[in-house]
Design an enzyme around this catalytic site. Structure first.
Site, mmCIF file in Angstrom:
data_model
loop_
_atom_site.group_PDB
_atom_site.id
_atom_site.type_symbol
_atom_site.label_atom_id
_atom_site.label_comp_id
_atom_site.label_asym_id
_atom_site.label_seq_id
_atom_site.Cartn_x
_atom_site.Cartn_y
_atom_site.Cartn_z
ATOM 1 N N HIS A 359 0.799 -1.235 0.000
ATOM 2 C CA HIS A 359 0.000 0.000 0.000
ATOM 3 C C HIS A 359 0.828 1.281 0.000
ATOM 4 C CE1 HIS A 359 -3.957 -1.894 0.833
ATOM 5 N NE2 HIS A 359 -3.210 -2.810 1.389
ATOM 6 N N LYS A 547 -8.863 13.586 4.651
ATOM 7 C CA LYS A 547 -8.003 12.395 4.642
ATOM 8 C C LYS A 547 -7.047 12.527 5.826
ATOM 9 C CE LYS A 547 -6.601 13.545 0.418
ATOM 10 N NZ LYS A 547 -6.741 12.333 -0.363
ATOM 11 N N ARG A 548 -6.302 11.471 6.129
ATOM 12 C CA ARG A 548 -5.298 11.570 7.174
ATOM 13 C C ARG A 548 -4.405 12.776 6.929
ATOM 14 N NH1 ARG A 548 -1.025 8.486 7.465
ATOM 15 N NH2 ARG A 548 -1.291 7.498 5.449
ATOM 16 N N LYS A 659 -14.648 8.273 -3.817
ATOM 17 C CA LYS A 659 -15.911 8.583 -3.132
ATOM 18 C C LYS A 659 -16.432 9.958 -3.566
ATOM 19 C CE LYS A 659 -14.079 5.750 0.539
ATOM 20 N NZ LYS A 659 -13.251 5.736 1.745
HETATM 21 C C1 GFP Z 1 -2.993 3.679 2.119
HETATM 22 C C2 GFP Z 1 -2.377 4.373 0.934
HETATM 23 C C3 GFP Z 1 -3.482 4.891 0.016
HETATM 24 C C4 GFP Z 1 -4.361 3.727 -0.420
HETATM 25 C C5 GFP Z 1 -4.854 2.960 0.801
HETATM 26 C C6 GFP Z 1 -5.592 1.700 0.422
HETATM 27 O O1 GFP Z 1 -3.883 4.516 2.806
HETATM 28 O O2 GFP Z 1 -2.960 5.539 -1.086
HETATM 29 O O3 GFP Z 1 -5.457 4.188 -1.140
HETATM 30 O O4 GFP Z 1 -3.762 2.576 1.639
HETATM 31 O O5 GFP Z 1 -4.834 0.936 -0.465
HETATM 32 F F1 GFP Z 1 -1.565 5.377 1.330
HETATM 33 P P1 GFP Z 1 -3.711 5.656 3.887
HETATM 34 O O6 GFP Z 1 -3.457 4.947 5.158
HETATM 35 O O7 GFP Z 1 -2.637 6.551 3.469
HETATM 36 O O8 GFP Z 1 -4.990 6.418 3.983
#
Ligand code: GFP
Length: 826
Positions: A359, A547-548, A659
Site C-alpha cells: 500500500h 483524509k489523514r 468517493k
Molecule cells: C494507504 C495508501 C493509500 C491507499 C490505501 C488503500 O492509505 O494511497 O489508497 O492505503 O490501499 F496510502 P492511507 O493509510 O494513506 O490512507
C-alpha cells in the site's frame, strides 16, 4: 428478489420487547441510546437467521475461503448499512416513525467502530462488503482493539486526542465466541530433539508465555442476497490455568498482572504516520492475531478435509500490507511442527496460500524488525524465517552468481533486521499494488530487483469503494434520483451508472442533479454551524480535502494557497472572485508534530480569514473536527471539488478520490495514485490536473536539482505567503510555525528542503484553482462535469476490485444462499 425480512408489526413488537427486557422500561421512557440498542438487537435477530443460512450453504457447497488478514478494519457504523443491505431500510424507517422514532437520530447514537487509521483500514471494510455482496466466502481477520482511532477534539486550534472507548455501552453487532478461543505463545526457547521414528529433528517450543485469543464475530451483510460473512476480531485474555495456579499459591497479584499483560496486546490501535516505529507491543499484536487466525483457519479446514497438503485448494490468506506477514512463518510452523509436514511440503503449501498487497512506497513506512527483538519474542518463528532467508539467498546466488549487491538488497534478514516486505514477496504467490501507477513504480523502482527475479508474481489491483455505503446510504437523495433514471442495477453493478451519461446535456436532469447537491451542501452547512459555529454559504464552492494528515498528502499546499488567495483579495478588493468554502478534515498521528502544527495553522488561518470583514466572506475556512466514516459520508455528498493533491508518486492509490467522484465532485489533483485512472475514465476536461509528474519527482529525488529557495527568491507572492508564517499574521507567537517555514527552505534546520515539492507545484496548483473557478461560474458546464463524474465512476467500485482479486489471485467459488423455511416463517 430478496425474501421479506421484516414484518412491520413484528418488528415494532420486538423493539418494544427489547426495550422492556434489556432496560425494564417502556418505549416512551427509553433514551435514544437504549432505543438504538433495542433496534439493533432486533435487526441482529434477522441477521443471525441469514448468518446461519449462510453457514449451512457454505457447509453444503464447500467453497474456497479467503481470509483477509488486516491490522485495521475501519468499519463505520453498522445499523444503517445493515438495514440497507438487508433491503429493509425503508420499511424499518417507517416502522420506527410509527413508533415516534427518527431513524437518523438513532443512527447517530452508534459509535463508529474505528479500528483503523485511514485508507488501508477503510479499504478492508469495503472489501468485506463486496465479498459478501458478490457471494464469496470470506473472513476478515483482525484485532478487537479496546480503543479505536482516537477521537479528535480541536481546542484553541490544536488537535487533542481523546480515547475512543467504542465498547463502553456494549456493541450490539458482535458475538463473542469463546468456544473458538486459541492459545498464542510468546518468548521462551526452542529445543531440538531427534525423532528416531522419522529420522527428523523435532523443534519444541518451551518456556513461553501463553495468551488466550478470544474471537468476536461481526456480521458482514451482503446486499439483498441473504449472505452474511464474518469479520472475526480477536480479544486477548490471560490463560485461566495460569491464573488459577497463581490463585492456588495465593499469588493474586501475579494473576492480575498476567491478565493485564494479555489485555495490553489489544488495548490500542497503532497510528499510521507512514513511519515504522518498531515497538515490541506492535510485533506482539501482529503475531497475536495472525497466529490465532491461522490456527482457526486450519482447524476449520480439517473438520471436513483430511489432506493438509491440499490446504491451498480451500484456503487463501491475503496479507493487507506487511503487518500480517508473520502469516508466512506461522503457517510453516503449524504445517511442520503440528501437522508433521517436512520443509518442502510445508513450503509448497504455504507459497500457494499466501498473497501480499503493498500500500505504500514510502521507504520510511517499510517494516523492519531488529533481529534481537524478533528472535526473543518469537524464537521458533524467527528460526523459520532464517531458514527461508538461507534458502532464498541460495536462489539469488544461483540466479545472479557473484552479485553480492543483489543479496544485500534482497535478503530477508540483513543488517540486523528482518525485512517483512521481502518475506512477503518471497513467500507470496502474488504481489499487488493498489493502482496502476503505484504498481508500475513498485515494479520499476521500489521492488525492481524482486520484479526482475519473479515477474510472474506482480500484478495490479486498482482499489475501489463500496457504492452502497458511499452513495446508497451516504447520499440517499442522489441514490433515489439515479435509480429513478436508470433503475437500481448500479447498486450491485456500478458499471451501470454509465447509463447516466445520456443525461449530460439534459437541462432538467442537470438541474435536478445540482439541486440534490445543493441540499447536501445545506445539510453539511448545518452540521458545520452546529459543530464549528461557522456560518458557511451553501452557494459558495465547497472545496474539500478530507483524509489523514500527512505531509505527502499536502494539506499544507492547500492552506498556503488559501493564504495566497486571501492576500490577492485584500490587495485587489475589486477583483472578481467566486465565494469559496475550504473544508478540511484530518486526524494527525499523535506523535507527528509537524502534522499537528499544520492543523493548528489551518485553524489559525481560519480564524483570521473568517473574521476579516474586509473580504466580505469571500473565503471561509473550516476544519471539521473528528473526521471519521460517519461524517465522511455526509461530506462526500456535499463536495463540489475533490482535493487530491499529493506529491506525485507518493499516494499509492487514494480511495477518497473515488468517493468524491461517485458523488459528483470533480478532482483537483496531481497525476498520482488512482487519480490517473479517474482522469482516464472521466476525461481531462472533467478534472483539474496540475503539478509535476511522478517521473519528474522521482527524477529529482534520484538526481537532485530541485531548489525551493530559487522559487522563494524569485516569486514575491510565494515569498510573502511564507513570510506570513513567521511574521505574526496568523499567530502572535512568531515562532509557532517556524518549523513549517523551515521545512520548506534550505535553512540550517532542514535536511531535505521541501521534500514534498510544495513550492515546486504551487503555481501550477494556483492556476488549476483558477480553472476551477472559471468552470464553476458556468453553471451548465459545471453541472455537466459533476454529473459526468458520477456517471464515469463505474470502474471504482470495490465489487470490481474484488472480482479481479477473485479471478486473478484467490479463485473463489460463488455461493448462493437461500433462506431456510424456518427463518422465512419467522
Ligand atoms: C494507504 C495508501 C493509500 C491507499 C490505501 C488503500 O492509505 O494511497 O489508497 O492505503 O490501499 F496510502 P492511507 O493509510 O494513506 O490512507
Amino acid at each position: 428478489m430478496i425474501d421479506k425480512q421484516f414484518d412491520k408489526e413484528t418488528f415494532k413488537k420486538s423493539v418494544k420487547d427489547n426495550v422492556k427486557f434489556l432496560y425494564r422500561r417502556k418505549l416512551e421512557e427509553a433514551t435514544q441510546e437504549q432505543l438504538f440498542q433495542a433496534v439493533s438487537y432486533t435487526v441482529k435477530d434477522v441477521i443471525i437467521d441469514n448468518w446461519l443460512d449462510t453457514q449451512n450453504a457454505y457447509e453444503a457447497q464447500d467453497p474456497k475461503i479467503v481470509y483477509y488478514m488486516s491490522m485495521e478494519f475501519l468499519m463505520g457504523r453498522a445499523l444503517g448499512n445493515n438495514l440497507l443491505n438487508l433491503g429493509a431500510y425503508g420499511e424499518v424507517k417507517e416502522a420506527l416513525e410509527e413508533l415516534g422514532i427518527d431513524i437518523n437520530a438513532l443512527e447517530d447514537q452508534e459509535p463508529d467502530p474505528a479500528l483503523g487509521n485511514g485508507g488501508l483500514g477503510r479499504l478492508a471494510a469495503c472489501f468485506l462488503d463486496s465479498l459478501a455482496t458478490l457471494g464469496y466466502s470470506a473472513y476478515g481477520c483482525g484485532i478487537r482493539y479496546r480503543y479505536g482511532m482516537f477521537k479528535q477534539e480541536i481546542r484553541d486550534g490544536y488537535q487533542v486526542e481523546v480515547p475512543d472507548a467504542w465498547l463502553e455501552e456494549g456493541y450490539p453487532f458482535e458475538l463473542r465466541r469463546p468456544e473458538y478461543a486459541k492459545e498464542v505463545h510468546f518468548g521462551g526457547y526452542v529445543r531440538v530433539e531427534y525423532d528416531q521414528a522419522t529420522g527428523q529433528n523435532k523443534f519444541i517450543h518451551e518456556g513461553y508465555q501463553a495468551v488466550k485469543a478470544i474471537p468476536y464475530d461481526m456480521p458482514i451483510v451482503g446486499y439483498e442476497n441473504n449472505v452474511v460473512n464474518t469479520l472475526r476480531i480477536w480479544d486477548a485474555a490471560a490463560i485461566e490455568e495460569f491464573g488459577f495456579d497463581s490463585f492456588d499459591k495465593g499469588d493474586y497479584k501475579k494473576a492480575v498482572e498476567q491478565e493485564n499483560l494479555a489485555k495490553d496486546i489489544v488495548n490500542v490501535l497503532y497510528p499510521n504516520d507512514n513511519k515504522m516505529s518498531g515497538k515490541e507491543l506492535r510485533l506482539k499484536q501482529q503475531y497475536f492475531f495472525v497466529s490465532a487466525s491461522i490456527q482457526a483457519a486450519i482447524e476449520k479446514y480439517k473438520k471436513t478435509h483430511d489432506d493438509i497438503k491440499k490446504l491451498h485448494e480451500k484456503v487463501v490468506f491475503q496479507m493487507n500490507d506487511t503487518h500480517p506477514t508473520m502469516a508466512v512463518a506461522e503457517l510453516m510452523r503449524i504445517l511442520m511442527d503440528q501437522e508433521g509436514l517436512g520443509w518442502d511440503d510445508a513450503w509448497a503449501v504455504t507459497t500457494k496460500c499466501v498473497a501480499y498487497t503493498n500500500h505504500t512506497i514510502m521507504a520510511e513506512a517499510l517494516e523492519k524488525w531488529p533481529i534481537e527483538l524478533f528472535s526473543r519474542l518469537l524464537p521458533r518463528v524467527y528460526q523459520i524465517i532464517e531458514e527461508i532467508n538461507r534458502r532464498f539467498i541460495i536462489e539469488v546466488q544461483n540466479k545472479y552468481p557473484g552479485n553480492y549487491e543483489k543479496i544485500k538488497k534482497m535478503a530477508i534478514i540483513y543488517d540486523g533486521q528482518v525485512k517483512m516486505a521481502h518475506l512477503a514477496i518471497v513467500a507470496g504467490f502474488s504481489v499487488n499494488g493498489v493502482a496502476r501507477l503505484h504498481t508500475e513504480i513498485l515494479k520499476n523502482q521500489e521492488l525492481k530487483d524482486f520484479y526482475e527475479m519473479m515477474p510472474e508474481k506482480f500484478n495490479n489491483k486498482t482499489n475501489g469503494i463500496t457504492q452502497r455505503r458511499f452513495l446508497l446510504h451516504g447520499n440517499q437523495n442522489l441514490a433515489a434520483w439515479i435509480t429513478d433514471h436508470i433503475g437500481p442495477d448500479w447498486i450491485t453493478d456500478l458499471s451501470q451508472i454509465g447509463k447516466l451519461k445520456v443525461y449530460a446535456d439534459d437541462e432538467k436532469a442537470l438541474q435536478e442533479f445540482m439541486n440534490i447537491k445543493f441540499q447536501n451542501k445545506q445539510r453539511l452547512a448545518k452540521y458545520i454551524l452546529e459543530h464549528n459555529g461557522v456560518e458557511v454559504d451553501p452557494h459558495s464552492i465547497f472545496d474539500v480535502q478530507v483524509k489523514r494528515l500527512h505531509e505527502y498528502k499536502r494539506q499544507l499546499l492547500n492552506i498556503l494557497h488559501v493564504i495566497y488567495l486571501y492576500n490577492q483579495i485584500k490587495l485587489h478588493p475589486e477583483m472578481e472572485f467566486y465565494p469559496r468554502t475550504f473544508i478540511f478534515g484530518a486526524k494527525a498521528s499523535a506523535a507527528y508534530e509537524r502534522a499537528k502544527k499544520i492543523i493548528k495553522l489551518i485553524n489559525c488561518v481560519a480564524d483570521v480569514v473568517n473574521n476579516d470583514p474586509s473580504i466580505n466572506g469571500k473565503i471561509k475556512v473550516v476544519f471539521i473536527e473528528n473526521y471519521r466514516v460517519s461524517n465522511a459520508e455526509m461530506i462526500f455528498a456535499a463536495a463540489d471539488v475533490s482535493e487530491q493533491i499529493s506529491t506525485a508518486s507518493k499516494e499509492a492509490s487514494g480511495t477518497g478520490n473515488m468517493k468524491f467522484m461517485l458523488n459528483g465532485a470533480p478532482t483537483l489533483g496531481t497525476m498520482d495514485g488512482a487519480n490517473v485512472e479517474i482522469v482516464e475514465e472521466v476525461g481531462q476536461e472533467n478534472a483539474f490536473i496540475f503539478g509535476m509528474s511522478a517521473d519528474q519527482i522521482i527524477n529529482y529525488e534520484n538526481h537532485g536539482g530541485y531548489d525551493p529557495d530559487f522559487i522563494y527568491n524569485t516569486d514575491a507572492e510565494i515569498r510573502q505567503v511564507l513570510m506570513q508564517l513567521i511574521n505574526g499574521t496568523f499567530s502572535s507567537d512568531t515562532e509557532l510555525f517556524r518549523d513549517i517555514y523551515d521545512s520548506l527552505l534550505n535553512t540550517k534546520n532542514c535536511s531535505r528542503a521541501d521534500q514534498y515539492f510544495i513550492l515546486g507545484d504551487f503555481r501550477s496548483y494556483a492556476e488549476a484553482q483558477k480553472r476551477v473557478e472559471a468552470a464553476y461560474k458556468d453553471e451548465k458546464k459545471w453541472a455537466k462535469m459533476a454529473l459526468l463524474n458520477t456517471a464515469c465512476s463505474g470502474k471504482f467500485s470495490s465489487d470490481r476490485t474484488i472480482q479481479e482479486y477473485v479471478d486473478d489471485i484467490w479463485h473463489l467459488d460463488k455461493v448462493t444462499v437461500t433462506k431456510s423455511s424456518e427463518a422465512a416463517e419467522k
